[in-house]
Design a protein around this motif. Structure first.
Motif, PDB file in Angstrom:
ATOM      1  N   VAL A   1       0.840  -1.184   0.000  1.00 53.24           N
ATOM      2  CA  VAL A   1       0.000   0.000   0.000  1.00 53.24           C
ATOM      3  C   VAL A   1       0.878   1.237   0.000  1.00 53.24           C
ATOM      4  O   VAL A   1       1.848   1.330   0.761  1.00 53.24           O
ATOM      5  N   GLN A   2       0.525   2.185  -0.842  1.00 54.00           N
ATOM      6  CA  GLN A   2       1.239   3.458  -0.893  1.00 54.00           C
ATOM      7  C   GLN A   2       0.250   4.592  -0.699  1.00 54.00           C
ATOM      8  O   GLN A   2      -0.861   4.568  -1.249  1.00 54.00           O
ATOM      9  N   LEU A   3       0.663   5.579   0.081  1.00 52.54           N
ATOM     10  CA  LEU A   3      -0.121   6.794   0.276  1.00 52.54           C
ATOM     11  C   LEU A   3       0.653   7.954  -0.318  1.00 52.54           C
ATOM     12  O   LEU A   3       1.845   8.113  -0.044  1.00 52.54           O
ATOM     13  N   VAL A   4      -0.036   8.762  -1.104  1.00 52.78           N
ATOM     14  CA  VAL A   4       0.615   9.899  -1.745  1.00 52.78           C
ATOM     15  C   VAL A   4      -0.178  11.157  -1.419  1.00 52.78           C
ATOM     16  O   VAL A   4      -1.362  11.259  -1.756  1.00 52.78           O
ATOM     17  N   GLU A   5       0.498  12.112  -0.777  1.00 53.45           N
ATOM     18  CA  GLU A   5      -0.137  13.383  -0.433  1.00 53.45           C
ATOM     19  C   GLU A   5       0.136  14.424  -1.525  1.00 53.45           C
ATOM     20  O   GLU A   5       1.163  14.358  -2.215  1.00 53.45           O
ATOM     21  N   SER A   6      -0.757  15.388  -1.604  1.00 50.49           N
ATOM     22  CA  SER A   6      -0.550  16.526  -2.492  1.00 50.49           C
ATOM     23  C   SER A   6      -1.321  17.711  -1.925  1.00 50.49           C
ATOM     24  O   SER A   6      -2.183  17.543  -1.052  1.00 50.49           O
TER      25      SER A   6
ATOM     26  N   SER B   1      -2.014   9.139   6.835  1.00 48.05           N
ATOM     27  CA  SER B   1      -1.818   7.831   7.444  1.00 48.05           C
ATOM     28  C   SER B   1      -3.073   6.985   7.265  1.00 48.05           C
ATOM     29  O   SER B   1      -4.171   7.518   7.089  1.00 48.05           O
ATOM     30  N   ALA B   2      -2.890   5.674   7.345  1.00 47.77           N
ATOM     31  CA  ALA B   2      -4.020   4.758   7.201  1.00 47.77           C
ATOM     32  C   ALA B   2      -3.735   3.468   7.944  1.00 47.77           C
ATOM     33  O   ALA B   2      -2.584   3.092   8.143  1.00 47.77           O
ATOM     34  N   THR B   3      -4.816   2.814   8.354  1.00 52.94           N
ATOM     35  CA  THR B   3      -4.679   1.530   9.012  1.00 52.94           C
ATOM     36  C   THR B   3      -5.852   0.638   8.658  1.00 52.94           C
ATOM     37  O   THR B   3      -6.971   1.117   8.457  1.00 52.94           O
ATOM     38  N   ASN B   4      -5.577  -0.680   8.589  1.00 54.41           N
ATOM     39  CA  ASN B   4      -6.627  -1.674   8.380  1.00 54.41           C
ATOM     40  C   ASN B   4      -7.175  -2.190   9.705  1.00 54.41           C
ATOM     41  O   ASN B   4      -8.149  -2.936   9.716  1.00 54.41           O
ATOM     42  N   ALA B   5      -6.518  -1.824  10.794  1.00 48.92           N
ATOM     43  CA  ALA B   5      -6.833  -2.414  12.087  1.00 48.92           C
ATOM     44  C   ALA B   5      -8.039  -1.761  12.743  1.00 48.92           C
ATOM     45  O   ALA B   5      -8.060  -0.553  12.966  1.00 48.92           O
ATOM     46  N   TYR B   6      -9.035  -2.592  13.054  1.00 49.72           N
ATOM     47  CA  TYR B   6     -10.183  -2.131  13.830  1.00 49.72           C
ATOM     48  C   TYR B   6      -9.949  -2.510  15.286  1.00 49.72           C
ATOM     49  O   TYR B   6      -9.721  -3.682  15.591  1.00 49.72           O
ATOM     50  N   SER B   7     -10.029  -1.552  16.173  1.00 51.90           N
ATOM     51  CA  SER B   7      -9.857  -1.851  17.594  1.00 51.90           C
ATOM     52  C   SER B   7     -10.645  -0.851  18.424  1.00 51.90           C
ATOM     53  O   SER B   7     -10.520   0.351  18.217  1.00 51.90           O
TER      54      SER B   7
ATOM     55  N   ASN C   1     -13.967   6.249   1.243  1.00 57.96           N
ATOM     56  CA  ASN C   1     -13.260   4.997   1.512  1.00 57.96           C
ATOM     57  C   ASN C   1     -13.219   4.111   0.283  1.00 57.96           C
ATOM     58  O   ASN C   1     -12.232   3.414   0.036  1.00 57.96           O
ATOM     59  N   ALA C   2     -14.276   4.126  -0.517  1.00 59.18           N
ATOM     60  CA  ALA C   2     -14.308   3.308  -1.734  1.00 59.18           C
ATOM     61  C   ALA C   2     -13.220   3.745  -2.702  1.00 59.18           C
ATOM     62  O   ALA C   2     -12.633   2.917  -3.413  1.00 59.18           O
ATOM     63  N   LYS C   3     -12.934   5.026  -2.721  1.00 57.23           N
ATOM     64  CA  LYS C   3     -11.896   5.546  -3.606  1.00 57.23           C
ATOM     65  C   LYS C   3     -10.545   5.620  -2.927  1.00 57.23           C
ATOM     66  O   LYS C   3      -9.562   6.037  -3.530  1.00 57.23           O
ATOM     67  N   LYS C   4     -10.529   5.263  -1.637  1.00 56.42           N
ATOM     68  CA  LYS C   4      -9.283   5.258  -0.867  1.00 56.42           C
ATOM     69  C   LYS C   4      -8.622   6.629  -0.895  1.00 56.42           C
ATOM     70  O   LYS C   4      -7.410   6.754  -1.110  1.00 56.42           O
ATOM     71  N   THR C   5      -9.413   7.644  -0.692  1.00 54.93           N
ATOM     72  CA  THR C   5      -8.884   9.005  -0.658  1.00 54.93           C
ATOM     73  C   THR C   5      -9.351   9.720   0.600  1.00 54.93           C
ATOM     74  O   THR C   5     -10.432   9.448   1.125  1.00 54.93           O
ATOM     75  N   VAL C   6      -8.535  10.630   1.065  1.00 55.39           N
ATOM     76  CA  VAL C   6      -8.894  11.458   2.205  1.00 55.39           C
ATOM     77  C   VAL C   6      -8.379  12.869   1.942  1.00 55.39           C
ATOM     78  O   VAL C   6      -7.355  13.045   1.267  1.00 55.39           O
ATOM     79  N   TYR C   7      -9.110  13.859   2.447  1.00 58.67           N
ATOM     80  CA  TYR C   7      -8.773  15.246   2.234  1.00 58.67           C
ATOM     81  C   TYR C   7      -8.684  15.963   3.577  1.00 58.67           C
ATOM     82  O   TYR C   7      -9.301  15.545   4.561  1.00 58.67           O
ATOM     83  N   LEU C   8      -7.936  17.035   3.571  1.00 52.76           N
ATOM     84  CA  LEU C   8      -7.885  17.910   4.745  1.00 52.76           C
ATOM     85  C   LEU C   8      -8.031  19.349   4.257  1.00 52.76           C
ATOM     86  O   LEU C   8      -7.118  19.885   3.636  1.00 52.76           O
ATOM     87  N   GLN C   9      -9.204  19.906   4.504  1.00 49.68           N
ATOM     88  CA  GLN C   9      -9.434  21.307   4.172  1.00 49.68           C
ATOM     89  C   GLN C   9      -8.970  22.150   5.351  1.00 49.68           C
ATOM     90  O   GLN C   9      -9.467  21.972   6.471  1.00 49.68           O
ATOM     91  N   MET C  10      -8.036  23.049   5.086  1.00 47.85           N
ATOM     92  CA  MET C  10      -7.455  23.870   6.146  1.00 47.85           C
ATOM     93  C   MET C  10      -7.787  25.333   5.896  1.00 47.85           C
ATOM     94  O   MET C  10      -7.355  25.899   4.880  1.00 47.85           O
ATOM     95  N   ASN C  11      -8.547  25.908   6.777  1.00 50.83           N
ATOM     96  CA  ASN C  11      -8.948  27.314   6.675  1.00 50.83           C
ATOM     97  C   ASN C  11      -8.353  28.104   7.835  1.00 50.83           C
ATOM     98  O   ASN C  11      -7.930  27.540   8.838  1.00 50.83           O
TER      99      ASN C  11
ATOM    100  N   GLY D   1      -1.825  -3.034  -3.120  1.00 54.48           N
ATOM    101  CA  GLY D   1      -2.116  -3.946  -2.020  1.00 54.48           C
ATOM    102  C   GLY D   1      -3.598  -4.195  -1.827  1.00 54.48           C
ATOM    103  O   GLY D   1      -4.440  -3.691  -2.552  1.00 54.48           O
ATOM    104  N   THR D   2      -3.883  -4.987  -0.818  1.00 54.18           N
ATOM    105  CA  THR D   2      -5.256  -5.249  -0.404  1.00 54.18           C
ATOM    106  C   THR D   2      -5.547  -4.322   0.753  1.00 54.18           C
ATOM    107  O   THR D   2      -5.013  -4.497   1.844  1.00 54.18           O
ATOM    108  N   PHE D   3      -6.394  -3.366   0.501  1.00 60.21           N
ATOM    109  CA  PHE D   3      -6.513  -2.285   1.460  1.00 60.21           C
ATOM    110  C   PHE D   3      -7.973  -1.943   1.708  1.00 60.21           C
ATOM    111  O   PHE D   3      -8.694  -1.594   0.796  1.00 60.21           O
ATOM    112  N   SER D   4      -8.386  -2.086   2.935  1.00 63.92           N
ATOM    113  CA  SER D   4      -9.702  -1.639   3.357  1.00 63.92           C
ATOM    114  C   SER D   4      -9.507  -0.910   4.671  1.00 63.92           C
ATOM    115  O   SER D   4      -9.392  -1.524   5.734  1.00 63.92           O
ATOM    116  N   ALA D   5      -9.443   0.383   4.581  1.00 62.93           N
ATOM    117  CA  ALA D   5      -9.019   1.172   5.733  1.00 62.93           C
ATOM    118  C   ALA D   5     -10.071   1.202   6.829  1.00 62.93           C
ATOM    119  O   ALA D   5     -11.248   1.405   6.566  1.00 62.93           O
TER     120      ALA D   5
END
Length: 127
Positions: A2-7, A97-103, A74-84, A27-31
């Protein structure tokens, strides 16, 4: 693997806005959760925001609450951070960051709770 790429990082004046993006691939990724952390030289990596897909819930550090918004698909495996209303003290390298672990014991606010990390994107806020 699994690779995460920020922009979306960059230089902005105080009071301005930026939107960070993070895309996961490979990879096999379900965050279970995805988050944003930030770090300045000489300091520990600091929690910024997280989104827990199973609950559809979000959580923020007090320092950014009301100014930053985390969202994603989650289906697109994307996350955003809007900063104002950015402040000079928001200057840092921001990491996705990302994790598959549920706890039930995880708050998803601590770096060790995440498995995958991006390389980071620089955010600089000038005064």
């Amino acid at each position: 693997q699994v690779q995460l790429v920020e922009s979306g990082g960059g230089l902005v004046q105080a009071g301005g806005s930026l939107r960070l993006s993070c895309a996961a691939s490979g990879g096999t990724f379900s965050a279970a959760a995805m988050g944003w952390f930030r770090q300045v030289p000489g300091k520990e990596r600091e929690f910024v925001a997280t989104i827990r897909w199973s609950r559809g819930s979000t959580y923020y550090a007090n320092s950014v609450k009301g100014r930053f918004t985390i969202s994603g698909d989650n289906a697109k495996k994307t996350v955003y951070l809007q900063m104002n209303s950015l402040k000079p003290e928001d200057t840092a390298v921001y990491y996705c960051s990302a994790t598959n672990a549920y706890s039930s014991s995880y708050s998803y606010t601590r770096p060790h709770e995440y498995t995958y990390w991006g390389r980071g994107t620089q955010v600089t806020v000038s005064s």
